[in-house]
Write an enzyme that holds these catalytic residues in place. Structure first.
Site, PDB file in Angstrom:
ATOM      1  CE1 TYR A 184      -4.185  -1.602   0.226  1.00 45.00           C
ATOM      2  CE2 TYR A 184      -3.301  -2.807   2.103  1.00 45.00           C
ATOM      3  CZ  TYR A 184      -4.287  -2.631   1.155  1.00 45.00           C
ATOM      4  OH  TYR A 184      -5.373  -3.473   1.132  1.00 45.00           O
ATOM      5  CG  PHE A 187       0.698   0.138  -5.386  1.00 47.41           C
ATOM      6  CD1 PHE A 187       1.731   0.177  -6.307  1.00 47.41           C
ATOM      7  CD2 PHE A 187       0.144  -1.094  -5.084  1.00 47.41           C
ATOM      8  CE1 PHE A 187       2.209  -0.967  -6.920  1.00 47.41           C
ATOM      9  CE2 PHE A 187       0.614  -2.255  -5.691  1.00 47.41           C
ATOM     10  CZ  PHE A 187       1.638  -2.183  -6.610  1.00 47.41           C
ATOM     11  CE  LYS A 193      -2.836   4.385  -7.992  1.00 44.22           C
ATOM     12  NZ  LYS A 193      -2.646   3.013  -7.477  1.00 44.22           N
ATOM     13  CE1 TYR A 194      -5.120   6.322  -5.410  1.00 43.83           C
ATOM     14  CE2 TYR A 194      -2.777   6.729  -5.126  1.00 43.83           C
ATOM     15  CZ  TYR A 194      -3.869   5.874  -5.047  1.00 43.83           C
ATOM     16  OH  TYR A 194      -3.706   4.588  -4.611  1.00 43.83           O
ATOM     17  CD  GLU A 252      -9.594  -2.860   1.609  1.00 42.45           C
ATOM     18  OE1 GLU A 252      -9.164  -4.031   1.583  1.00 42.45           O
ATOM     19  OE2 GLU A 252      -9.646  -2.113   0.607  1.00 42.45           O
ATOM     20  CG  ASP A 280     -15.676  -9.595  -1.084  1.00 41.21           C
ATOM     21  OD1 ASP A 280     -16.146  -8.916  -2.021  1.00 41.21           O
ATOM     22  OD2 ASP A 280     -14.917 -10.553  -1.269  1.00 41.21           O
ATOM     23  CG  MET A 281     -16.577  -5.424  -4.091  1.00 38.29           C
ATOM     24  SD  MET A 281     -15.669  -4.442  -5.301  1.00 38.29           S
ATOM     25  CE  MET A 281     -14.133  -4.177  -4.440  1.00 38.29           C
ATOM     26  CD  GLU A 296      -6.484   2.560  -5.643  1.00 38.36           C
ATOM     27  OE1 GLU A 296      -5.543   2.840  -6.407  1.00 38.36           O
ATOM     28  OE2 GLU A 296      -6.526   2.912  -4.457  1.00 38.36           O
ATOM     29  CD  GLU A 305      -3.769  -6.427  -9.451  1.00 39.33           C
ATOM     30  OE1 GLU A 305      -4.438  -5.693  -8.697  1.00 39.33           O
ATOM     31  OE2 GLU A 305      -2.546  -6.287  -9.619  1.00 39.33           O
TER      32      GLU A 305
END
Length: 496
Positions: A184, A187, A193-194, A252, A280-281, A296, A305
């Site tokens: 984490y 990244f 990216k953000y 998350e 878990d979504m 993301e 992924e």
């Protein structure tokens, strides 16, 4: 000439010299095939004053070239009487430097020193200046040193990535495995990216809520796969930038990341805006539906992924007219010469490693044809066919001035549309600058394929899904046939 190359001999490199001309690669390739792609074979190129095409030269940067021999005959004379190289030779030498290829100067001096230096040499005992005997090739060496010194320094990102060049890594499996804090940490430093995500969220908020309702309408935004909170921060900054009101759910599944999320929300004073959901979504039962769903979940190959499976599972959380960020992503492949990568995979001496896809910072490779799109996924997925199985057949043609080439595998990339014109990706022609979250992916071939001028390469790719795993299969059917790699996911798969 007979050379005994056996595994029980000391592992020293064997150097072979080739004139850098149109057919020299053919000679090298024939010799390599006789030696079964032995990993200790290396090449020294003899550079001539006349060079083949740029595409033909480019093949060598995917080979095991250790040295380049440049004759004094290659040098021109500049206006001051010193040796110099043509623009094409200069570009080639810069490529050698960039690939850590040693430059060797050879031949007799063919340039006279300018008169001022000649007089100095005569007064100092025939080219002996300050008691130091100068080598007759010193002017040529000085010029090559000058070319090296004037090269642009590597950008900070490239310096950071030096240690990863051509180093094979297994792709992350963030759905099956919980990422470590250090992952984490790395990244989250990817500022570009953000920035792109924030731009996309700004545009989505403005489209979702008109200016005259900005103070009265609250947009529900869900960050699915929130990690340690960088997308939450980007979302709130977008809301502040556009003057929109926001309610955020940060979903998350990693319990360690959830602890950090709670600390972040408390530290920033977001308790009244952000709700943290440890779930878990795909299985969370939300109290309301989202206007915007942000994630993301992209890998080096876009879908590797399991972003499609995750977002399909989370789509029920989105309103019928809701916005998904990203809204689509496409994977790409291109054939490459990658002698080092092939030998690194081959060193494991098993089929499984040749049927595994690797994340790698590609460097010593030759890109033989432009990338082509492979699989595309769109979110939200309104299709009646919800299967994420995919198949495609692609044909690549190599430029006629390239000559023959050896294909060791395929480089893979992705390009994602976050929202409207805001995109994010690593496909070379459209790659997002100054971004380091993703290295390309590499699909090796068990047996390299020789491609001759005028012939085309036909490759097949499958994305296969089962209830517990997803995997890729790939095969070449022209100009010669290869086995189907990774049949039934026997060597490499991503766990659901």
């Amino acid at each position: 000439m007979m050379i005994d190359i056996t595994e029980d001999k000391p592992h020293f490199p064997y150097f072979f010299f080739f004139l850098l001309q149109d057919d020299s690669w053919e000679i090298w390739n024939s010799f390599r095939l006789l030696c079964e792609h032995h990993s200790q074979l290396s090449v020294a190129l003899d550079v001539l004053n006349s060079l083949p095409s740029a595409n033909s030269l480019g093949r060598w940067f995917g080979e095991s070239v250790r040295a380049a021999i440049i004759s004094t005959d290659c040098f021109l004379t500049n206006a001051r009487g010193y040796p110099c190289l043509s623009k094409r030779h200069q570009k080639l030498v810069s490529g050698f430097f960039n690939h850590s290829i040693q430059i060797v100067l050879s031949g007799e001096p063919v340039h006279s020193l300018p008169r001022i230096n000649s007089d100095l040499a005569a007064n100092n005992n025939d080219n002996n200046v300050d008691g130091v005997q100068k080598h007759p090739l010193r002017p040529y060496l000085d010029y090559v040193g000058y070319l090296y010194q004037r090269m642009d320094p590597l950008p900070e990102q490239e310096r950071f990535e030096l240690g990863y060049r051509d180093f094979l890594q297994s792709p992350l499996q963030p759905l099956m495995d919980n990422l470590e804090a250090q992952t984490y940490e790395t990244f989250e430093k990817d500022t570009m990216k953000y920035i792109q995500y924030q731009r996309a969220i700004c545009k989505a908020l403005q489209d979702r809520v008109p200016d005259d309702k900005a103070s009265s309408v609250t947009t529900v935004l869900m960050v699915v796969g929130a990690g340690r909170g960088p997308l939450v921060r980007a979302s709130l900054q977008a809301a502040e930038e556009t003057g929109r009101k926001l309610k955020v759910y940060a979903v998350e599944k990693n319990p360690n990341a959830v602890v950090t999320l709670h600390s972040l929300v408390k530290l920033e004073g977001w308790e009244n805006i952000v709700s943290i959901i440890s779930s878990d979504m795909r299985y969370w039962d939300a109290p309301e539906k989202a206007d915007i769903l942000v994630s993301e979940l992209l890998g080096s190959f876009g879908d590797n992924e399991l972003s499609p499976e995750c977002l399909d599972g989370a789509q029920r959380l989105l309103k019928d007219d809701g916005i998904s960020i990203p809204s689509s992503y496409t994977s790409f492949i291109q054939p490459v010469t990658a002698s080092k990568l092939y030998n690194d995979v081959k060193s494991h001496k098993d089929v499984a490693h040749f049927e595994t896809a690797y994340v790698v910072k590609l460097h010593n490779i030759a890109r033989l044809a432009p990338p082509q799109p492979v699989f595309t996924f769109i979110h939200p997925n309104r299709s009646t066919d919800k299967s994420n199985n995919r198949y495609t057949k692609l044909q690549f043609g190599v430029s006629s001035d390239t000559g023959s080439a050896m294909i060791h595998g395929f480089a893979g990339y992705f390009d994602a549309v976050l929202y409207k014109e805001v995109h994010l990706g690593i496909e070379p022609s459209t790659s997002t600058p100054n971004m380091f979250s993703w290295f390309p992916i590499f699909f090796p071939l068990r047996t390299p394929i020789s491609l001759h001028p005028g012939s085309s390469l036909e490759v097949h790719f499958w994305r296969c899904c089962r209830p517990s795993k997803v995997w890729y299969e790939w095969s070449v059917t022209s100009p010669s046939s290869s086995p189907i790699h990774n049949t039934n996911g026997r060597s490499y798969w991503v766990g659901l």
